[in-house]
Design an enzyme around this catalytic site. Structure first.
Site, short mmCIF file in Angstrom:
data_model
loop_
_atom_site.label_atom_id
_atom_site.label_comp_id
_atom_site.label_asym_id
_atom_site.label_seq_id
_atom_site.Cartn_x
_atom_site.Cartn_y
_atom_site.Cartn_z
N GLY A 1 -19.83 8.37 11.78
CA GLY A 1 -19.87 8.22 10.26
C GLY A 1 -18.07 8.72 10.12
N SER A 2 -17.98 8.64 8.50
CA SER A 2 -16.57 8.98 8.05
C SER A 2 -16.87 10.52 7.92
CB SER A 2 -16.27 8.29 6.69
OG SER A 2 -16.43 6.96 7.07
N GLY A 3 -15.82 10.89 7.40
CA GLY A 3 -15.65 12.45 7.17
C GLY A 3 -15.06 13.30 8.18
N HIS A 4 -14.80 12.70 9.46
CA HIS A 4 -14.35 13.30 10.57
C HIS A 4 -13.08 13.34 10.87
CE1 HIS A 4 -18.65 14.36 11.17
NE2 HIS A 4 -19.07 13.21 11.57
N ASP B 1 -27.34 7.54 15.18
CA ASP B 1 -26.26 6.82 16.21
C ASP B 1 -26.92 6.31 17.54
OD1 ASP B 1 -23.30 7.72 14.98
OD2 ASP B 1 -24.46 9.37 15.21
N HIS C 1 -21.35 18.21 10.40
CA HIS C 1 -21.49 17.45 9.48
C HIS C 1 -21.72 18.41 8.23
CE1 HIS C 1 -22.51 14.95 12.75
NE2 HIS C 1 -22.20 13.88 12.16
#
Lengths: 211, 331
Positions: B54-57, B110, B219
């Site tokens: 995911g994005s945000g990492h 994932d 997360h």
């Protein structure tokens, strides 16, 4: 009752509205168990479905409507619900062959196959605190009733079974997925996935009641 | 919630657009807009390394494509696995005939999406193998290690497996290195302040001023328990006890990563590292390489994690291998 591609499209568009109404509630449940985005994810997914349905207005095959909905949902969200719902929609579509008009039996086979598809992809069991705590009791109830009960009555019983399953997730400890790492802290909150699955089947019942 | 964004629905697209423009000489975006590949030359027949999640990492995962790390990335929505289609597109773009290795964290989403992409790639005649990271000791007991999630330890897996591919290992060799690194890696973190999803604007968890979340994931999901906020030394002691209990170290050296979760000052991270070094030094364990900074984050979350990887000679050589990526370089 006979349902065609146009009915399924109208039903799915009602789901789009329902998810939009409930998205903040779904995200709120998810904040207690996961990363807080379940409502957002479901909304992104069903908005993509909505867009796809607008391209399919002349489509006659129910299978095409269902598999296109599944693939557009998957491509928009990924996540874990993407593969789960896509597998459900594809399996449901495949169970219908090239039919343009669905009989009562076809409608049951659509939904039992839908749950089979989600179950096969997920591997979760009843009690794991997932989407399947709603869907498996729903499917089993459909299988237990017979034609003579009438379609609305059969779905009404099945949705009730799904609802009890969803409500029971509140007291469950999560066994699978991201929330399983919370251990006992996962007890006390309804599973957001089970909750949105309930919205989907409940909306189907309301839709066929309205026909 | 205060963020420097435009429309919450477009944050991932606009970030990717900015990223590929900022690093136009070394990366390019594919047509689907969620696949990014390195444009740097590589050795012939190199095994492709595909990372993602995911994005945000950020800087993970898109910042780690380039020489010595990954060849391509598939980018998901915030904290959500990418769907199979961008994974498949990236796979096709980076395959040089020697196959592609998928490196990702052990999360249900994932596993399903990368698994479906691997099946699709197989149908197109591309060999794909996967290696999952499961370094977070707080996420399940040791006897259920297959349930553990991947957190900052993924960085070391990208580093060593990426180096192995760059040095010409075959696909099984790259997978072996990724698995060996994961087996030798343990992490754990604490959260001091939540992150805010752009689309909901709500905090991922709530904490009193004098509390912290112990063992949280990256997360924004809550940790194993809320505990009173400790000092840096107390936090390092607690995390290191759990990590070191599981790493049977005799005379091996280690790599250390003190990772910030997004809004933690470098000052705090170095104060944590100071204590980690003291603990290792008291045990007579030598640090071979150290990394301190924001390597895998969780939007603006406050907090940090500690990762320790036990190194054998082969892993030392791989961890020394040079890297040149937009978000990380090592000479």
């Amino acid at each position: 009752m006979n349902l065609n591609a146009d009915h399924l499209t109208r039903y799915l568009k009602t789901v789009v509205e329902k998810i939009e109404e409930e998205k903040n509630y779904l995200s709120e449940l998810d904040r207690k168990l996961g990363d807080g985005d379940h409502g957002v994810t479901m909304s992104i997914g069903f908005n993509a479905v909505n867009k796809k349905l607008d391209e399919l207005t002349d489509e006659k095959k129910v299978k095409t409507v269902l598999t296109s909905a599944g693939m557009s949902f998957l491509d928009a969200v990924g996540s874990s619900v993407g593969p789960l719902y896509a597998s459900g929609f594809i399996k449901a579509g495949n169970a219908l062959g090239d039919k343009e008009e669905l009989t009562d039996e076809d409608i049951f086979s659509l939904w039992t196959s839908f749950v089979d598809g989600v179950e096969h992809r997920s591997g979760a069991k009843v009690g794991d605190k997932t989407i399947l705590d709603t869907l498996i009791p729903f499917r089993e109830s459909l299988k237990e009733t017979s034609d003579s009960d009438g379609i609305v009555e059969r779905f009404s019983k099945a949705v009730k079974a799904g609802k009890s399953g969803m409500e029971e997730t509140e007291n469950m400890q999560s066994n699978i997925g991201r929330s399983s790492r919370l251990g006992e802290r996962s007890i006390g909150t309804k599973d957001p996935g089970a909750t949105s699955a309930y919205l989907i089947i409940q909306t189907f019942l309301s839709y066929i009641e309205s026909l | 919630m205060k963020k420097l964004i435009n429309n919450p629905d477009n944050v991932v697209e606009e970030m990717i657009e900015g990223y590929v423009k900022a690093h136009a000489s070394s990366v390019k975006m594919l047509e689907n807009k969620r696949s990014i590949v390195s444009t740097k030359p590589t050795i012939e027949n190199k095994v492709g390394i595909l990372i993602g999640g995911g994005s945000g990492h950020e800087p993970a995962f898109l910042g780690y494509i380039g020489e010595g790390m990954a060849d391509g990335v598939a980018v998901g929505n915030i904290f959500a696995s990418p769907p199979p289609s961008p994974i498949l597109e990236t796979t096709k773009a980076i395959d040089k005939g020697a196959g592609v290795v998928y490196l990702y964290g052990n999360y249900a989403g994932d596993v399903m999406n990368f698994g479906m992409a691997a099946d699709l790639a197989d149908m197109e005649g591309i060999t794909v193998k996967s290696a999952l990271t499961s370094d977070d000791v707080a996420s399940a007991p040791l006897d259920e290690k297959e349930k553990r999630r991947g957190i900052a330890g993924e960085f070391f897996v990208f580093k060593t497996a990426g180096a192995a591919a760059d040095k010409g290992y075959d696909i099984d060799g790259v997978v072996r290195i990724a698995e060996l690194t994961n087996d030798n890696t343990r992490s754990m973190g604490v959260g001091l302040s939540p992150c805010y999803l752009p689309q909901t604007g709500e905090p991922s968890f709530e904490l009193e001023d004098d509390e912290m979340e112990l063992g949280l994931g990256h997360h924004g999901e809550p940790g194993i328990k809320k505990v009173p906020l400790g000092t840096a030394d107390e936090v390092a002691d607690e995390l290191m006890t759990r990590i070191m209990d599981e790493l049977a170290i005799e005379d091996e050296e280690v790599a250390v990563l003190v990772n910030g979760l997004g809004s933690t000052p470098q000052m705090d991270l170095y104060i944590l590292f100071r204590r980690v070094e003291q603990i290792l030094s008291e045990k007579g364990i030598k640090i071979y390489r150290s990394y301190v900074g924001d390597y895998i984050t969780s939007l603006e979350m406050g907090g940090a994690s500690i990762t320790i990887t036990k190194l054998n000679d082969e892993l030392k050589e791989l961890i020394d291998h040079p890297v040149d990526c937009p978000a990380f370089t090592q000479k």
